[in-house]
Scaffold this active site. Structure first.
Site, PDB file in Angstrom:
ATOM      1  N   TYR A 190       0.829  -1.221   0.000  1.00  0.00           N
ATOM      2  CA  TYR A 190       0.000   0.000   0.000  1.00  0.00           C
ATOM      3  C   TYR A 190       0.862   1.270   0.000  1.00  0.00           C
ATOM      4  O   TYR A 190       0.798   2.072  -0.940  1.00  0.00           O
ATOM      5  CB  TYR A 190      -0.952  -0.041   1.200  1.00  0.00           C
ATOM      6  CG  TYR A 190      -1.700   1.237   1.454  1.00  0.00           C
ATOM      7  CD1 TYR A 190      -2.309   1.931   0.406  1.00  0.00           C
ATOM      8  CD2 TYR A 190      -1.796   1.765   2.739  1.00  0.00           C
ATOM      9  CE1 TYR A 190      -2.997   3.110   0.638  1.00  0.00           C
ATOM     10  CE2 TYR A 190      -2.483   2.929   2.982  1.00  0.00           C
ATOM     11  CZ  TYR A 190      -3.078   3.612   1.925  1.00  0.00           C
ATOM     12  OH  TYR A 190      -3.755   4.779   2.166  1.00  0.00           O
ATOM     13  N   ASP A 222       9.819  -7.266  -4.139  1.00  0.00           N
ATOM     14  CA  ASP A 222       8.626  -7.601  -3.345  1.00  0.00           C
ATOM     15  C   ASP A 222       8.341  -9.094  -3.527  1.00  0.00           C
ATOM     16  O   ASP A 222       8.480  -9.614  -4.640  1.00  0.00           O
ATOM     17  CB  ASP A 222       7.423  -6.768  -3.842  1.00  0.00           C
ATOM     18  CG  ASP A 222       6.324  -6.662  -2.801  1.00  0.00           C
ATOM     19  OD1 ASP A 222       6.024  -5.533  -2.389  1.00  0.00           O
ATOM     20  OD2 ASP A 222       5.762  -7.710  -2.404  1.00  0.00           O
ATOM     21  N   ALA A 259       9.285  -3.420   3.208  1.00  0.00           N
ATOM     22  CA  ALA A 259       8.969  -4.854   3.228  1.00  0.00           C
ATOM     23  C   ALA A 259       8.807  -5.340   4.666  1.00  0.00           C
ATOM     24  O   ALA A 259       9.788  -5.428   5.408  1.00  0.00           O
ATOM     25  CB  ALA A 259      10.086  -5.632   2.527  1.00  0.00           C
ATOM     26  N   TYR A 267       4.586  -6.354  16.679  1.00  0.00           N
ATOM     27  CA  TYR A 267       4.760  -5.529  15.478  1.00  0.00           C
ATOM     28  C   TYR A 267       5.602  -4.290  15.816  1.00  0.00           C
ATOM     29  O   TYR A 267       6.635  -4.022  15.193  1.00  0.00           O
ATOM     30  CB  TYR A 267       3.393  -5.127  14.906  1.00  0.00           C
ATOM     31  CG  TYR A 267       3.477  -4.068  13.856  1.00  0.00           C
ATOM     32  CD1 TYR A 267       4.139  -4.316  12.655  1.00  0.00           C
ATOM     33  CD2 TYR A 267       2.940  -2.795  14.059  1.00  0.00           C
ATOM     34  CE1 TYR A 267       4.247  -3.333  11.685  1.00  0.00           C
ATOM     35  CE2 TYR A 267       3.039  -1.811  13.096  1.00  0.00           C
ATOM     36  CZ  TYR A 267       3.691  -2.083  11.914  1.00  0.00           C
ATOM     37  OH  TYR A 267       3.805  -1.099  10.962  1.00  0.00           O
ATOM     38  N   PHE A 283       1.901   7.478  11.624  1.00  0.00           N
ATOM     39  CA  PHE A 283       0.665   7.356  12.395  1.00  0.00           C
ATOM     40  C   PHE A 283      -0.332   6.631  11.478  1.00  0.00           C
ATOM     41  O   PHE A 283       0.010   5.605  10.929  1.00  0.00           O
ATOM     42  CB  PHE A 283       0.280   8.722  12.975  1.00  0.00           C
ATOM     43  CG  PHE A 283       1.167   9.023  14.181  1.00  0.00           C
ATOM     44  CD1 PHE A 283       2.541   9.193  14.036  1.00  0.00           C
ATOM     45  CD2 PHE A 283       0.651   9.038  15.462  1.00  0.00           C
ATOM     46  CE1 PHE A 283       3.385   9.375  15.146  1.00  0.00           C
ATOM     47  CE2 PHE A 283       1.473   9.236  16.579  1.00  0.00           C
ATOM     48  CZ  PHE A 283       2.839   9.398  16.407  1.00  0.00           C
ATOM     49  N   ILE A 333     -17.961   0.194  15.877  1.00  0.00           N
ATOM     50  CA  ILE A 333     -17.159   1.211  16.600  1.00  0.00           C
ATOM     51  C   ILE A 333     -16.615   0.482  17.823  1.00  0.00           C
ATOM     52  O   ILE A 333     -17.377   0.071  18.701  1.00  0.00           O
ATOM     53  CB  ILE A 333     -18.038   2.406  17.022  1.00  0.00           C
ATOM     54  CG1 ILE A 333     -18.573   3.127  15.780  1.00  0.00           C
ATOM     55  CG2 ILE A 333     -17.267   3.350  17.933  1.00  0.00           C
ATOM     56  CD1 ILE A 333     -19.589   4.232  16.082  1.00  0.00           C
ATOM     57  N   ARG A 368      -7.266   9.183  16.546  1.00  0.00           N
ATOM     58  CA  ARG A 368      -6.051   8.856  15.799  1.00  0.00           C
ATOM     59  C   ARG A 368      -5.668  10.029  14.902  1.00  0.00           C
ATOM     60  O   ARG A 368      -6.506  10.866  14.562  1.00  0.00           O
ATOM     61  CB  ARG A 368      -6.272   7.613  14.907  1.00  0.00           C
ATOM     62  CG  ARG A 368      -6.475   6.312  15.675  1.00  0.00           C
ATOM     63  CD  ARG A 368      -5.172   5.869  16.349  1.00  0.00           C
ATOM     64  NE  ARG A 368      -5.338   4.628  17.093  1.00  0.00           N
ATOM     65  CZ  ARG A 368      -5.723   4.557  18.367  1.00  0.00           C
ATOM     66  NH1 ARG A 368      -6.004   5.671  19.038  1.00  0.00           N
ATOM     67  NH2 ARG A 368      -5.821   3.399  18.977  1.00  0.00           N
ATOM     68  N   ARG A 390     -11.458  -3.052  21.278  1.00  0.00           N
ATOM     69  CA  ARG A 390     -10.490  -3.992  20.723  1.00  0.00           C
ATOM     70  C   ARG A 390      -9.274  -3.935  21.638  1.00  0.00           C
ATOM     71  O   ARG A 390      -8.803  -2.839  21.962  1.00  0.00           O
ATOM     72  CB  ARG A 390     -10.124  -3.537  19.304  1.00  0.00           C
ATOM     73  CG  ARG A 390      -9.173  -4.434  18.561  1.00  0.00           C
ATOM     74  CD  ARG A 390      -9.016  -3.985  17.111  1.00  0.00           C
ATOM     75  NE  ARG A 390      -8.258  -2.731  16.988  1.00  0.00           N
ATOM     76  CZ  ARG A 390      -7.958  -2.167  15.816  1.00  0.00           C
ATOM     77  NH1 ARG A 390      -8.337  -2.714  14.680  1.00  0.00           N
ATOM     78  NH2 ARG A 390      -7.272  -1.040  15.776  1.00  0.00           N
TER      79      ARG A 390
HETATM   80  N1  UFG Z   1     -11.638   0.866  14.627  1.00  0.00           N
HETATM   81  C1  UFG Z   1     -12.994   0.678  14.818  1.00  0.00           C
HETATM   82  N2  UFG Z   1     -13.635  -0.218  14.027  1.00  0.00           N
HETATM   83  C2  UFG Z   1     -13.008  -0.941  13.067  1.00  0.00           C
HETATM   84  C3  UFG Z   1     -11.612  -0.741  12.877  1.00  0.00           C
HETATM   85  C4  UFG Z   1     -10.968   0.176  13.683  1.00  0.00           C
HETATM   86  O1  UFG Z   1     -13.616   1.301  15.677  1.00  0.00           O
HETATM   87  O2  UFG Z   1     -13.669  -1.758  12.390  1.00  0.00           O
HETATM   88  C5  UFG Z   1     -10.952   1.852  15.467  1.00  0.00           C
HETATM   89  C6  UFG Z   1      -9.804   1.273  16.266  1.00  0.00           C
HETATM   90  O3  UFG Z   1     -10.260   0.763  17.488  1.00  0.00           O
HETATM   91  C7  UFG Z   1      -8.884   2.480  16.402  1.00  0.00           C
HETATM   92  C8  UFG Z   1      -9.159   3.307  15.135  1.00  0.00           C
HETATM   93  O4  UFG Z   1     -10.400   2.815  14.625  1.00  0.00           O
HETATM   94  O5  UFG Z   1      -9.269   3.240  17.487  1.00  0.00           O
HETATM   95  C9  UFG Z   1      -8.096   3.125  14.065  1.00  0.00           C
HETATM   96  O6  UFG Z   1      -7.873   1.730  13.884  1.00  0.00           O
HETATM   97  P1  UFG Z   1      -6.974   1.137  12.715  1.00  0.00           P
HETATM   98  O7  UFG Z   1      -7.022  -0.340  12.835  1.00  0.00           O
HETATM   99  O8  UFG Z   1      -7.385   1.754  11.421  1.00  0.00           O
HETATM  100  O9  UFG Z   1      -5.532   1.709  13.040  1.00  0.00           O
HETATM  101  P2  UFG Z   1      -4.676   1.588  14.382  1.00  0.00           P
HETATM  102  O10 UFG Z   1      -4.656   2.965  14.988  1.00  0.00           O
HETATM  103  O11 UFG Z   1      -5.079   0.475  15.242  1.00  0.00           O
HETATM  104  O12 UFG Z   1      -3.291   1.154  13.754  1.00  0.00           O
HETATM  105  C10 UFG Z   1      -2.411   2.069  13.168  1.00  0.00           C
HETATM  106  C11 UFG Z   1      -1.600   1.381  12.098  1.00  0.00           C
HETATM  107  C12 UFG Z   1      -0.773   0.259  12.682  1.00  0.00           C
HETATM  108  C13 UFG Z   1       0.050   0.787  13.799  1.00  0.00           C
HETATM  109  C14 UFG Z   1      -0.802   1.515  14.806  1.00  0.00           C
HETATM  110  C15 UFG Z   1       0.035   2.188  15.830  1.00  0.00           C
HETATM  111  O13 UFG Z   1      -2.460   0.879  11.109  1.00  0.00           O
HETATM  112  O14 UFG Z   1       0.067  -0.258  11.682  1.00  0.00           O
HETATM  113  O15 UFG Z   1      -1.566   2.518  14.167  1.00  0.00           O
HETATM  114  O16 UFG Z   1      -0.632   2.232  17.030  1.00  0.00           O
HETATM  115  F1  UFG Z   1       0.678  -0.234  14.430  1.00  0.00           F
END
Ligand code: UFG
Length: 330
Positions: free
Chosen positions: A13, A33, A76, A143, A171, A209, A223, A284
């Site tokens: 991506y 890749d 990668a 990770y 981020f 959510i 975020r 989560r």
């Molecule tokens: N979320 C939901 N519903 C969903 C998916 C996500 O409510 O179906 C929420 C999560 O709980 C979180 C926010 O949306 O609060 C963002 O979630 P993402 O999974 O999109 O992203 P993250 O913040 O968990 O993860 C990102 C990067 C990771 C990295 C992380 C660092 O994608 O690679 O930030 O904390 F490790």
């Protein structure tokens, strides 16, 4: 003469957006890749795509032997937080041993510049907001731990072999490049914005959510969303900075602004004109309530400031998902 950049993970991506930008800026781009999670169709404008694993030395000998590489940008890696908890050795193997393998080839072939794809997950539960690069790093999942381990490896390789690096802590990357026709296509998809887009397309009944009892303005997690094209531009500035100064460093890449899960869904409703049903579900595990970057260092040292706001991020994500409802599969 054109500079040659090796993009490892260039079919993924963020990597594919990097390849498109380098090609646009007239670099000669080589991609390596293994197409494990990347897509051949995502590679636009590269001189050559080498399909193989970065841990395979014979493969790297071919890549480094056939090209005069000026710098490496390494995307990668495996990047699913949940999977990393289930299978940490997969992450140490791919992310840490993979980086070690590329750095060994760089040392052997005299390549002195590496831009490394790191993550906000290196911080774990942050001490304060916005997060600065000098803040405590204490990852809460393998990770983040593997990315932090590579940052350490880079520091020592710089001292020992003079390989200069920029470690870029992303981020929340989102958006797409509609002109290049590339976007986000993960399987499984776990990120908020693409899942919201899939809900808008009717591929999912609702968006969950994950928790509404966080200590935030509306109870949902906050975020820092950053456009993938702004991320790519930061990598290029970092590479040019290494070329000019030879000064290694670690940089946050974020917008400096936080949005809650509810605000993302609301923005997506406005952009798409779709209802996007949402349902509150349990938290989560392992989600910090707020992650917001300070991007002052990247601004001061690299001259990077993100140009695209949340509206553009969501609009570009929508262009990609509505035009490619099955991702690269059609
Ligand atoms: N979320 C939901 N519903 C969903 C998916 C996500 O409510 O179906 C929420 C999560 O709980 C979180 C926010 O949306 O609060 C963002 O979630 P993402 O999974 O999109 O992203 P993250 O913040 O968990 O993860 C990102 C990067 C990771 C990295 C992380 C660092 O994608 O690679 O930030 O904390 F490790």
């Amino acid at each position: 003469m054109k500079k040659t950049v090796l993009v490892a993970g260039g079919a993924g991506y963020i990597g594919s957006h990097m390849v498109a930008l380098l090609a646009e800026r007239d670099y000669h781009v080589i991609v390596a890749d293994n197409l494990c999670t990347g897509h051949r169709e995502a590679v636009k404008g590269a001189g050559k795509l080498y399909v193989g694993d970065i841990r395979d030395r014979a493969f790297l000998d071919r890549v480094f032997g056939e090209n005069q590489i000026d710098g490496v940008i390494n995307f990668a890696a495996c990047s699913l937080v949940g999977e990393s908890v289930q299978d940490p050795l997969k992450y140490y193997g791919n992310n840490v041993a993979g980086a070690q393998s590329i750095l060994t080839a760089m040392k052997d072939y005299g390549v002195k510049k590496m831009v490394f794809s790191s993550t906000a997950a290196t911080y774990g539960e942050p001490e304060k907001q916005p997060i600065e690069e000098g803040d405590r790093t204490d990852p809460t999942n393998p990770y983040g731990a593997t990315k932090l381990a590579v940052e350490g490896m880079l520091k020592w390789c710089d001292r020992a072999y003079g390989i200069h690096y920029a470690a870029l802590r992303y981020f929340n990357a989102a958006g797409s490049n509609p002109e290049a026709g590339i976007g986000e296509d993960h399987d499984p998809e776990s990120h908020l914005i693409p899942l919201v887009m899939k809900t808008a397309l009717g591929q999912r009944e609702h968006i969950g959510i994950f928790g509404e009892d966080y200590p935030t303005r509306d109870g949902t997690c906050i975020r820092d969303y950053i456009h993938v094209r702004d991320l790519a531009e930061a990598h290029l500035l970092a590479l040019e900075h290494l070329e000019k100064t030879g000064e290694s460093g670690i940089f946050n890449l974020g917008s400096g602004t936080g949005y809650s899960v509810r605000e993302i869904i609301e923005t997506a409703r406005k952009v798409t004109g779709k209802e996007i049903p949402a349902k509150v579900e349990p938290r989560r595990g392992g989600d910090p309530s707020i992650l917001i970057a300070s991007n002052q260092k990247a601004a001061a040292v690299l001259g990077w400031t993100p140009k695209r706001g949340l509206g553009e991020i969501v609009a570009d994500a929508w262009t990609w998902h509505s035009g490619h409802p099955n991702g690269y599969g059609g």
